[in-house]
Scaffold this active site. Structure first.
Site, mmCIF file in Angstrom:
data_model
loop_
_atom_site.group_PDB
_atom_site.id
_atom_site.type_symbol
_atom_site.label_atom_id
_atom_site.label_comp_id
_atom_site.label_asym_id
_atom_site.label_seq_id
_atom_site.Cartn_x
_atom_site.Cartn_y
_atom_site.Cartn_z
ATOM 1 N N THR A 382 0.949 -1.215 0.066
ATOM 2 C CA THR A 382 -0.085 0.154 -0.087
ATOM 3 C C THR A 382 0.858 0.969 0.045
ATOM 4 O O THR A 382 1.973 0.963 -0.179
ATOM 5 C CB THR A 382 -0.733 0.030 1.138
ATOM 6 O OG1 THR A 382 -1.852 1.099 1.058
ATOM 7 C CG2 THR A 382 -0.359 0.007 2.590
ATOM 8 N N GLY A 464 2.658 -2.490 4.307
ATOM 9 C CA GLY A 464 3.427 -3.827 4.706
ATOM 10 C C GLY A 464 2.559 -4.869 5.394
ATOM 11 O O GLY A 464 2.796 -5.529 6.163
#
Length: 568
Positions: A382, A464
């Site tokens: 992301t 993550g």
């Protein structure tokens, strides 16, 4: 960029796969050599300002946001411009076909969250065995990012006096999609890392390679289909993504690929305006989003750490990493047991964040011995976006397509890469995240803010997936307990507990620059240690902006990324 013939991606699929496979060795080498850090180390800098600031993982996106602030725009308008640009310049990590999350606050602390999670198709496919993690079967949830922008923009105009035109927020995104931009080290890295798989994703080959050849860093990369889609959104508003001609084209492209999503599924997609979750920390409050995000896990970790005198522990020592890792374990046990869509299951939010539960977590930690770790790692990628304007209004935001390259499915001729967040569902009828029509999947995204005296002081978030709460625990303790500046806090060694893309063991990954003494001591306490390179991409790509007591602003983006913070 390549020639016109190359841009049309001529050639057979086998030749493309052969070319892609030939790049796989480079992908492995890049991982080991940490290409990210080598390229982006020059860019790492601590930004300072008295007037406003933005941060993102791509320089052009940060510049787009700063331009909006310079033109008198507010933090929401800047965040939308940044995100739209990242959908072009960071297509492997985010895009229009994904979800998004915002924490929004004015300088006095009045705020709310927007949780943009696309719901499962009304008529999911008849899956056998498990939900695929790639391909059209994984493209089974609507994408709420654009509706998140749309709702935030309307709030901006209504409550913050926003005056920037909607179409102006897409100017740079359309420009870079049309005219191109220099391909980033990150896009090259993840293309090569997935080289053997990309050959099985014809849409990714068609849109993100040059006739099967992975572009080099710095080559001009264009996305004309996406440029046309962005232009439609700029001219017709955010709901054009969900209703009307564009929405019909998106749905048709997805269905032709084999996705269960329909135009009706898109039309029903809405982000949710919700109050934030809060937990006390060091005299202030940390805030995050409600389930089905794992924001509650980050808050549990930090609430547990608040029971310890972290500042008395040498930063970066074995004691430091051990305490953080053990706090992560206690929170993840709760997360995996309870966090799902509260429309379908009871999530005991108040109990999980209660003093009694956090006290129990703290008491359960053995400071000399590692607890066992039985859980499966969930990958995902992301981007973090942070923005503060001249009036002190703040936005902390994350946006994603889940795995790098999402589902691998591009919706017809729209240029929109669709996410694979639906792969987070289970087919086990007893599982809290079992797939059901209209249900929102468990989400790893959780941007955050830290407040003191009721006012925002820190904006933070990271890439993550399962690593997000772990990375944030390290970043937040360094920012709050040790009072490091954002750049130093982001640069220090970090850890990741569990399986990863390159290591299937449920071990504790730790960056090599933590030091051999730390590795040895953690191993002696029962941690199974796997070293990863210093400044490794595995350690997340966080960003942070801090408002100092005198009103000045400092910020940075992780040197492991291609991004930076920019002040006015």
């Amino acid at each position: 960029m390549g020639s016109a013939e190359e841009a049309r991606h001529r050639g057979s699929t086998p030749s493309r796969r052969a070319l892609l496979a030939s790049s796989a060795a480079f992908g492995a080498a890049a991982w080991t050599g940490n290409l990210h850090a080598e390229v982006s180390a020059e860019r790492g800098a601590l930004a300072r300002s008295d007037q406003g600031m933005v941060t993102s993982p791509h320089e052009l996106a940060s510049q787009a946001g700063r331009e909006i602030l310079q033109a008198g725009g507010n933090a929401i308008e800047a965040a939308i411009a940044i995100n739209a640009t990242l959908c072009v310049t960071y297509p492997h990590f985010c895009g229009l076909g994904g979800d998004a999350f915002m924490i929004i606050s004015d300088r006095k602390g009045n705020g709310f969250t927007l949780s943009g999670i696309g719901q499962a198709a009304a008529k999911p496919l008849d899956y056998a065995g498990s939900i695929p993690v790639r391909g059209p079967g994984s493209a089974l949830t609507a994408a709420a990012a654009v509706d998140t922008w749309d709702q935030a923009f309307e709030f901006s105009r209504r409550s913050w006096g926003g005056r920037q035109p909607w179409n102006g927020l897409f100017k740079r995104a359309i420009q870079y999609a049309t005219d191109g931009f220099p391909l980033t080290p990150s896009q090259r890295f993840w293309s090569n890392f997935r080289a053997k798989e990309i050959g099985n994703w014809p849409d990714v080959v068609r849109v993100f390679t040059f006739d099967g050849r992975i572009p080099e860093v710095g080559e001009t990369f264009r996305q004309p289909d996406l440029a046309r889609t962005l232009t439609v959104l700029a001219e017709n508003g955010g709901r054009a993504f969900y209703e009307g001609d564009l929405a019909l084209r998106i749905a048709r492209g997805l269905q032709q690929a084999g996705s269960p999503l329909t135009a009706n599924d898109l039309a029903r997609c809405r982000a949710r305006n919700e109050s934030a979750l809060r937990v006390p920390y060091r005299g202030g409050e940390l805030v995050s989003l409600r389930p089905p995000t794992q924001g509650i896990a980050t808050l549990e970790i930090m609430g547990t750490l608040d029971r310890f005198d972290v500042a008395a522990i040498p930063e970066g020592s074995a004691d430091y990493y051990h305490l953080l890792v053990e706090a992560v374990k206690t929170a993840f046990i709760d997360r995996n047991r309870y966090v799902a869509d509260p429309d379908f299951v009871d999530v005991p939010v108040n109990r999980l964040l209660s003093k009694a539960n956090l006290d129990a977590h703290a008491r359960s930690i053995d400071l000399r011995r590692a607890a066992p770790w039985p859980f499966v790692f969930k990958p995902g990628d992301t981007v973090f976006i942070g923005a503060i304007d001249r009036d002190g209004n703040c936005v902390s935001m994350l946006q994603t397509v889940y795995f790098d390259w999402g589902s691998g499915v591009v919706a017809g001729d729209t240029g929109i890469l669709w996410h694979n967040r639906g792969a987070a569902f289970s087919l086990d009828p007893q599982h809290i995240n079992v797939l059901q029509p209209g249900k929102r999947p468990f989400h790893t995204l959780n941007p955050g803010m830290y407040f003191t005296d009721g006012r925002p002081r820190l904006l933070y978030g990271t890439q993550g997936a399962d690593g997000q709460p772990q990375t944030l625990a390290a970043v937040l303790t360094r920012l709050i307990d040790y009072k490091l500046d954002p750049l130093t806090a982001l640069t220090r060694p970090r850890f990741l507990l569990g399986k990863t893309f390159s290591d299937s063991r449920d071990s504790l990954k730790l960056e090599l620059d933590a030091g051999q003494d730390v590795f040895a001591e953690l191993a002696a306490r029962g941690h199974e240690i796997s070293p990863i390179p210093a400044q490794s991409p595995l350690a997340g790509h966080p960003g942070a902006i801090r408002i100092e007591s005198d009103g000045s602003i400092v910020g940075a983006h992780d040197p492991r990324s291609d991004g930076l913070a920019l002040g006015l």
